[in-house]
Design an enzyme around this catalytic site. Sequence first.
Site, PDB file in Angstrom:
ATOM      1  CD  GLU A   1       2.436  -6.084 100.068  1.00 45.30           C
ATOM      2  OE1 GLU A   1       2.323  -7.186 100.647  1.00 45.30           O
ATOM      3  OE2 GLU A   1       3.363  -5.313 100.261  1.00 45.30           O
TER       4      GLU A   1
ATOM      5  CE  LYS B   1      -3.682 -14.702 103.190  1.00 49.87           C
ATOM      6  NZ  LYS B   1      -3.534 -16.013 102.567  1.00 49.87           N
TER       7      LYS B   1
ATOM      8  NE  ARG C   1       4.044 -18.951 109.263  1.00 50.01           N
ATOM      9  CZ  ARG C   1       3.304 -19.571 110.165  1.00 50.01           C
ATOM     10  NH1 ARG C   1       2.941 -20.813 109.963  1.00 50.01           N
ATOM     11  NH2 ARG C   1       2.937 -18.972 111.263  1.00 50.01           N
TER      12      ARG C   1
ATOM     13  CD  GLU D   1       2.799 -16.971  99.965  1.00 49.59           C
ATOM     14  OE1 GLU D   1       3.444 -16.483 100.913  1.00 49.59           O
ATOM     15  OE2 GLU D   1       1.823 -17.722 100.120  1.00 49.59           O
TER      16      GLU D   1
ATOM     17  CB  CYS E   1     -20.617 -52.395  96.376  1.00 48.47           C
ATOM     18  SG  CYS E   1     -19.155 -51.615  95.672  1.00 48.47           S
TER      19      CYS E   1
ATOM     20  CB  CYS F   1     -17.552 -55.428  94.062  1.00 52.60           C
ATOM     21  SG  CYS F   1     -18.033 -55.158  95.771  1.00 52.60           S
TER      22      CYS F   1
ATOM     23  CB  CYS G   1     -18.470 -51.645  99.665  1.00 52.92           C
ATOM     24  SG  CYS G   1     -17.957 -53.184  98.869  1.00 52.92           S
TER      25      CYS G   1
HETATM   26  S1  IVH Z   1       2.594 -10.205 105.178  1.00 56.00           S
HETATM   27  C1  IVH Z   1       4.018 -10.634 109.499  1.00 56.00           C
HETATM   28  N1  IVH Z   1       1.879  -9.982 102.692  1.00 56.00           N
HETATM   29  O1  IVH Z   1      -0.259 -15.123 103.647  1.00 56.00           O
HETATM   30  C2  IVH Z   1       3.098 -10.839 108.390  1.00 56.00           C
HETATM   31  N2  IVH Z   1       1.733 -12.107 103.674  1.00 56.00           N
HETATM   32  O2  IVH Z   1      -0.893 -15.820 107.077  1.00 56.00           O
HETATM   33  C3  IVH Z   1       3.777 -11.350 107.201  1.00 56.00           C
HETATM   34  N3  IVH Z   1       0.988 -13.869 102.154  1.00 56.00           N
HETATM   35  O3  IVH Z   1       1.545 -17.499 104.643  1.00 56.00           O
HETATM   36  C4  IVH Z   1       2.854 -11.630 106.119  1.00 56.00           C
HETATM   37  N4  IVH Z   1       0.732 -12.598 100.398  1.00 56.00           N
HETATM   38  O4  IVH Z   1       3.129 -15.812 103.538  1.00 56.00           O
HETATM   39  C5  IVH Z   1       2.018 -10.800 103.730  1.00 56.00           C
HETATM   40  N5  IVH Z   1       1.327  -9.610 100.472  1.00 56.00           N
HETATM   41  C6  IVH Z   1       1.466 -10.437 101.504  1.00 56.00           C
HETATM   42  C7  IVH Z   1       1.165 -11.805 101.399  1.00 56.00           C
HETATM   43  C8  IVH Z   1       1.311 -12.617 102.524  1.00 56.00           C
HETATM   44  C9  IVH Z   1       0.639 -13.821 100.862  1.00 56.00           C
HETATM   45  C10 IVH Z   1       0.944 -15.092 102.958  1.00 56.00           C
HETATM   46  C11 IVH Z   1       1.965 -15.238 104.031  1.00 56.00           C
HETATM   47  C12 IVH Z   1       1.290 -16.190 104.999  1.00 56.00           C
HETATM   48  C13 IVH Z   1      -0.151 -15.907 104.789  1.00 56.00           C
HETATM   49  C14 IVH Z   1      -0.735 -15.101 105.934  1.00 56.00           C
END
Ligand code: IVH
Length: 690
Positions: free
Chosen positions: A134, A136, A157, A195, A430, A433, A446
């Site tokens: 996926e 991130k 979180r 997210e 400075c 000034c 300064c």
């Molecule tokens: S899985 C138990 N999948 O990245 C693991 N996290 O530290 C759960 N994040 O703040 C996370 N995209 O919220 C997962 N496709 C994705 C993600 C994702 C973004 C964020 C997550 C966390 C950080 C990882």
Amino acid sequence: MATAADFKSNPDTDFAPVDKLDDAKAEQQIEALRDAIDYHDHRYYVENDPVISDGAYDQLLWRLEELEEAFPQFDDPASPTKRVGAAPASELPRVDHLAPMLSLKAVEDAEGFEDFDDFVRRNLDGDEPVYVVEPKFDGFSVEVVYRNGVYERAATRGDGYVGEDITRNLRTIRSVPMRLQNRSNAPELMAVRGEVFMPRDAFRQMNKRRTERGEDTFANPRNAAAGTMRQLDPTVVEKRPLDIFFFELMYINGGPEFGGHIEVMEAFDHWGLKTNFFEKTCTDVDAIEELYDGLIADREQLNYEIDGMVVKLESFEQRQRLGKRQRSPRWAVAWKFPPRKEVTRLQEIAVQVGRTGKLTPVALLEPVEVGGVTVSRASLHNEGDVRQKGLRPGDMVRVARAGDVIPHVVERVERPDDSTAEEFSMPEHCPVCGTEIVTVGAYHLCPAGPSCPAQLKGKIYHYGSRAALDIEGLGEKTVETLVERQLVKDIADLYHLTILHLMPLERFAEKSAQNLIDEIQDTCEPRLDKFIYALGIHHVGERVAMIIARELGGLEAVMDADAEQLQQIDEIGPEIAESVASFFADDKNRRTIEGLKKAGVEVQPMETEDTGGELEDKTFVFTGALENYTRKEAGEQVQLRGGRVTSSVSGNTDYLVAGNNAGSKLDQARDRGVEILDEHAFEALLKAEG
Ligand code: IVH
């Protein structure tokens, strides 16, 4: 009588007057409208494929509002009308997550990823791992809880175990279903993780509007999403264009059983939870590396920020075999993208004066696009940094933006043959000034303090910034004008501003002037930690301010503490202690504080009511290693409940928390008859106290 289906396509919006309806009919129509509106929200915000016009949608929503007003007995917090107009809160309450919110271990390159793969294979004893991939998403992580298919609550979180309640804020995001689609097989209770993000186009538009109004802009979409989610006023949140992707099932009870991630993602789709994943699974490293390269290449085309790729085991049985570490699963990894870099010309090395008087060189660049953002300035940490990189005006340099915010100059690429530029050195006076510069260690300062306009502007701006006293409307441009027109020569002058001062200024009309004055007056009773932070003392960030405030309790005590006393506080080292003590010993600063008091500012002592804390005035000492907390985290939990943490056992110690391998403090505590808690008892105490 119309049913939900009738409102789903081509709805007839020619409604009978509400007073013609009896209770039963009204209830039936209310339900039908809620269902239909949920469906249209889903089509519009999740599927991106609306089936009715905006006008027809509005008609349905108005009708529902009208009915709910006339028949308040059918009120429902999950109604689509509840997405807007909630009153501000005074704080975000804390909530326990249904399951810990772990984070991901990160790797930087293919080698790191291959190590992860090796590790997985070793732990699967020769079984082939099957991965899912996926993007991130670079946003703000949230937990969302559904009970019997109905939205119940959302949380940040936090520390992974306890987060802040953002139920009302998340409700304003239209792609978060208030009631799941197809909820006949919805679980009794389910927590999902997603997210929250701000789409890039919406982010640019929002910042543009903020600039026009003279408000602070957000550094990047992630900060915008995070700042918005933690807002206390949901009506602010509802105006911010946020969206969400869901990607993990954290907890489920009384619902379908799932064998793997793809099944979960399909169920999310079925329930109307917005997902974004690669539907294929991968078994070999090469295929994943190819996906990674593809994702980097596509990155700029996406309307949301991503900062890497997440690779997870697909099968839950395999996940189980891998297990988890303290804070992260062993079955997944975040493969981060390298920082984005571009080459451009260094036009000039300017010198900026910060609010503490510190001089920093700044690279002024020929504007260049780095990962979708135009960069024309980049930070150069100090004189040594410039010299070590051998930078001179005219050089071609490589500029990087590491995921976000402030771009920096990585290196020199080449110098034109005809360059006559000289090696950089800090000015002797400075640049703002003209005062002679002094050096303190590696710093150039300064010494003029707030009589240097650059420092005054920085101080005022910091005082009103979001993390300090949060004076909305006191943006950089406004501060600049106020200082240049000499309307504000000291922080306290803010409180003497009147409409008559502001109205003649560009960008102010009567209403905006009044708003700013109201905003300023609203800060007359600041919380002690916020106030200390707002003063902009060197080395005092939000956390240090909180520690000092919790420890000393009142402004007078903070002002009177000498360096030695400050250094007694856990986590306050000599440098911070010295900086704080000398700040308050300085007459100029004392006068500023006097001025603030005269202007009506009454700093609130640190009261534990703020957090509902019952550990008020209880002093904790920690020894040994705890399993579920670092020392810092444990200390924060105590402070949040109004307690204090000190480093040594004394007559004032209430509790000694002893982890593994506890040291001599344990004996000292026994000698003094201090109550001793193991980690379990400590956690129980935290739970009991909120
Ligand atoms: S899985 C138990 N999948 O990245 C693991 N996290 O530290 C759960 N994040 O703040 C996370 N995209 O919220 C997962 N496709 C994705 C993600 C994702 C973004 C964020 C997550 C966390 C950080 C990882």
